[in-house]
Design an enzyme around this catalytic site. Structure first.
Site, PDB file in Angstrom:
ATOM      1  N   GLU A 151       4.639   1.339  -1.257  1.00  0.00           N
ATOM      2  CA  GLU A 151       3.605   0.292  -1.164  1.00  0.00           C
ATOM      3  C   GLU A 151       2.661   0.408  -2.368  1.00  0.00           C
ATOM      4  OE1 GLU A 151       1.675  -0.053   2.675  1.00  0.00           O
ATOM      5  OE2 GLU A 151       1.137  -2.141   2.237  1.00  0.00           O
ATOM      6  N   HIS A 191       4.793   4.565   7.318  1.00  0.00           N
ATOM      7  CA  HIS A 191       5.067   3.369   8.085  1.00  0.00           C
ATOM      8  C   HIS A 191       6.027   2.404   7.379  1.00  0.00           C
ATOM      9  CE1 HIS A 191       2.246   0.453   5.882  1.00  0.00           C
ATOM     10  NE2 HIS A 191       2.180   1.578   5.217  1.00  0.00           N
ATOM     11  N   HIS A 249       5.697   6.954  -1.354  1.00  0.00           N
ATOM     12  CA  HIS A 249       5.667   5.677  -0.631  1.00  0.00           C
ATOM     13  C   HIS A 249       5.593   4.547  -1.646  1.00  0.00           C
ATOM     14  CE1 HIS A 249       4.665   2.631   2.211  1.00  0.00           C
ATOM     15  NE2 HIS A 249       3.363   2.787   2.263  1.00  0.00           N
ATOM     16  N   ASP A 266      -0.402   0.170  -3.138  1.00  0.00           N
ATOM     17  CA  ASP A 266      -1.655   0.919  -3.256  1.00  0.00           C
ATOM     18  C   ASP A 266      -1.391   2.343  -3.758  1.00  0.00           C
ATOM     19  OD1 ASP A 266      -0.421   1.053  -0.728  1.00  0.00           O
ATOM     20  OD2 ASP A 266      -2.244   1.737   0.263  1.00  0.00           O
ATOM     21  N   TYR A 287      -6.999   4.027  11.669  1.00  0.00           N
ATOM     22  CA  TYR A 287      -5.838   3.913  10.771  1.00  0.00           C
ATOM     23  C   TYR A 287      -4.545   3.987  11.578  1.00  0.00           C
ATOM     24  CZ  TYR A 287      -3.193   4.264   6.475  1.00  0.00           C
ATOM     25  OH  TYR A 287      -2.323   3.994   5.446  1.00  0.00           O
ATOM     26  N   ASP A 311       0.438   8.070   3.571  1.00  0.00           N
ATOM     27  CA  ASP A 311      -0.431   7.336   4.503  1.00  0.00           C
ATOM     28  C   ASP A 311      -0.745   8.108   5.789  1.00  0.00           C
ATOM     29  OD1 ASP A 311      -0.846   4.993   3.039  1.00  0.00           O
ATOM     30  OD2 ASP A 311       0.935   4.022   3.826  1.00  0.00           O
ATOM     31  N   HIS A 314      -5.108   8.369   1.611  1.00  0.00           N
ATOM     32  CA  HIS A 314      -6.352   7.607   1.788  1.00  0.00           C
ATOM     33  C   HIS A 314      -7.403   8.519   2.420  1.00  0.00           C
ATOM     34  CE1 HIS A 314      -4.485   3.720   0.980  1.00  0.00           C
ATOM     35  NE2 HIS A 314      -3.552   3.979   1.873  1.00  0.00           N
ATOM     36  N   HIS A 327      -4.854  -6.231   4.289  1.00  0.00           N
ATOM     37  CA  HIS A 327      -4.070  -7.196   5.061  1.00  0.00           C
ATOM     38  C   HIS A 327      -4.454  -7.282   6.543  1.00  0.00           C
ATOM     39  CE1 HIS A 327      -1.165  -4.344   2.966  1.00  0.00           C
ATOM     40  NE2 HIS A 327      -1.252  -3.745   4.109  1.00  0.00           N
TER      41      HIS A 327
HETATM   42 FE1  FEO Z   1       1.395   1.979   3.189  1.00  0.00          FE
HETATM   43 FE2  FEO Z   1      -1.460   3.182   1.796  1.00  0.00          FE
HETATM   44  O1  FEO Z   1       0.129   2.199   1.827  1.00  0.00           O
END
Ligand code: FEO
Length: 388
Positions: free
Chosen positions: A80, A145, A78, A82, A192, A164, A223, A24
């Site tokens: 999200e 986040h 989390h 991913d 990041y 994250d 990640h 994004h």
């Molecule tokens: Fe906030 Fe890696 O997703």
């Protein structure tokens, strides 16, 4: 595909997204990974999952250790997608699994997926669960986040899995920072932070302070590469510095240009910083991506932004940068809007307005009708030198 044992009985079972080019708006030149961790104990625990399209890669790594149907506990640090994208598949295979998440995690997951029949267990900071020889505890990391974000800590293993936080978008064969080039990984971690964590430094400071109370010898984010040994201290210190908004006496000049006049003004500004011995970098938005420029800005005291006026507004590249900056909102900067214009010069006011919204000190606004001539450029330099 194989799992990799990162601690005795704890395996990386994530997926590598070699093709990822953007996230994004964030340019991910080095791709990324989605890290999931499998803990084999009396209870079998899966910490996070991967993006939906890579679920088979994760499942094959899990199957190299156990049958996924045997998973007893799924921890969602989390919501999200991913990291949660493959949770429905896992919950479908491991019919009796308990899903552990934060209070906001439960709300978020229920808004993302059809969770009928899922057995949720909501946890809060410092809550502990026993899974056999091990105990796991949790640290809520609200707004680092997302509202649901939390970290899982394997107490006896001194292993923090903070999702994250402390991550980097890097696809690689290596799993540990010490197997890679530290400076490259650290720069990606900084990028990041600058593009994901920066709007939430107050919450990040609170979360990192809590995490620093723990005895940690490995940080396994969701990640990129895993920090261990001396690198744990280095990345914690990095977050402390970035959270504290510590800037260097450094300037970044960000601009686009139509016929070269705004570039000429940019060069005059550059000469003023150079004359004062202030480190300065030029970032033409036709060449540099806004997400990379944010990494440069994270420790820069001065932000100079230049745009010609085009169709009564900003050049599209500068508009994109300014709105990205407005969202990420680095604090307490000294700003210089600049640019050339033909007849009205609205671009300068638009840059000024966003700087004012961000509560920046505007040191000077430098504008020229059409093309600076004669001594104009030298005058810009001298005038700015007197103000720096
Ligand atoms: Fe906030 Fe890696 O997703």
């Amino acid at each position: 595909m194989k799992a990799l044992e990162i601690k005795k009985g704890i395996y990386w079972v994530g997926a590598i997204d070699w093709d990822l080019s953007e996230f994004h708006g964030y340019l991910t030149q080095r791709g990324s990974t989605y890290n999931a961790y499998l803990i084999i104990d009396e209870k079998i625990v899966l910490v996070d999952t991967v993006k939906y399209h890579l679920r088979d890669e994760m499942l094959s790594r899990i199957r190299s250790i156990i049958d996924p149907a045997k998973i007893d506990i799924v921890i969602s640090n989390h919501t999200e997608m991913d990291h949660s994208g493959a949770i429905p598949d896992i919950m479908n295979m491991a019919k009796n699994a308990t899903l552990i998440c934060s209070p906001n995690g439960e709300k978020g997951l229920k808004k993302h997926f059809d969770c009928d029949g899922w057995n949720f267990k909501v946890v809060n900071s410092n809550e502990k669960i026993n899974i056999g020889k091990r105990n796991l505890s949790f640290v809520l990391m609200q707004m680092v986040h997302w509202p649901d974000s939390m970290a899982t800590y394997a107490i006896e293993d001194k292993l923090l899995m903070p999702n994250d936080a402390f991550g980097q978008h890097m696809a690689s064969y290596e799993r540990f920072v010490d197997e890679s080039l530290f400076d490259v990984v650290y720069e990606e971690a900084k990028k990041y932070f600058a593009n994901i964590i920066l709007p939430y430094t107050r919450q990040s400071t609170t979360a990192v302070t809590e995490v620093e109370k723990l005895d940690i010898d490995m940080i396994a984010p969701s990640h990129g590469l895993i920090w261990r040994g001396a690198h744990v201290e280095k990345i914690l210190k990095g977050y402390d510095t970035w959270d504290a908004n510590i800037c260097e006496n450094k300037a970044v000049i960000i601009y686009d240009t139509m016929w070269g006049s705004t570039k000429k003004i940019a060069m005059s500004i550059y000469k003023a910083f150079e004359a004062k011995g202030i480190k300065v970098e030029m970032k033409n938005l036709k060449k540099y991506h806004i997400s990379d420029i944010m990494t440069d800005l994270i420790d820069s005291k001065y932000i100079c932004v230049g745009s010609p006026t085009l169709n009564n507004t900003l050049m599209p590249t500068v508009a994109s940068f300014m709105y990205y900056l407005k969202g990420l909102r680095p604090q307490n900067r000294i700003a210089i809007p600049f640019g050339s214009y033909g007849w009205a010069g609205q671009s300068l006011k638009e840059i000024e307005d966003i700087f004012k919204f961000l509560k920046y000190q505007i040191l000077d606004t430098i504008k020229f009708e059409y093309i600076p001539k004669g001594n104009d450029l030298e005058a810009i330099t001298q005038d700015l030198i007197s103000k720096l």
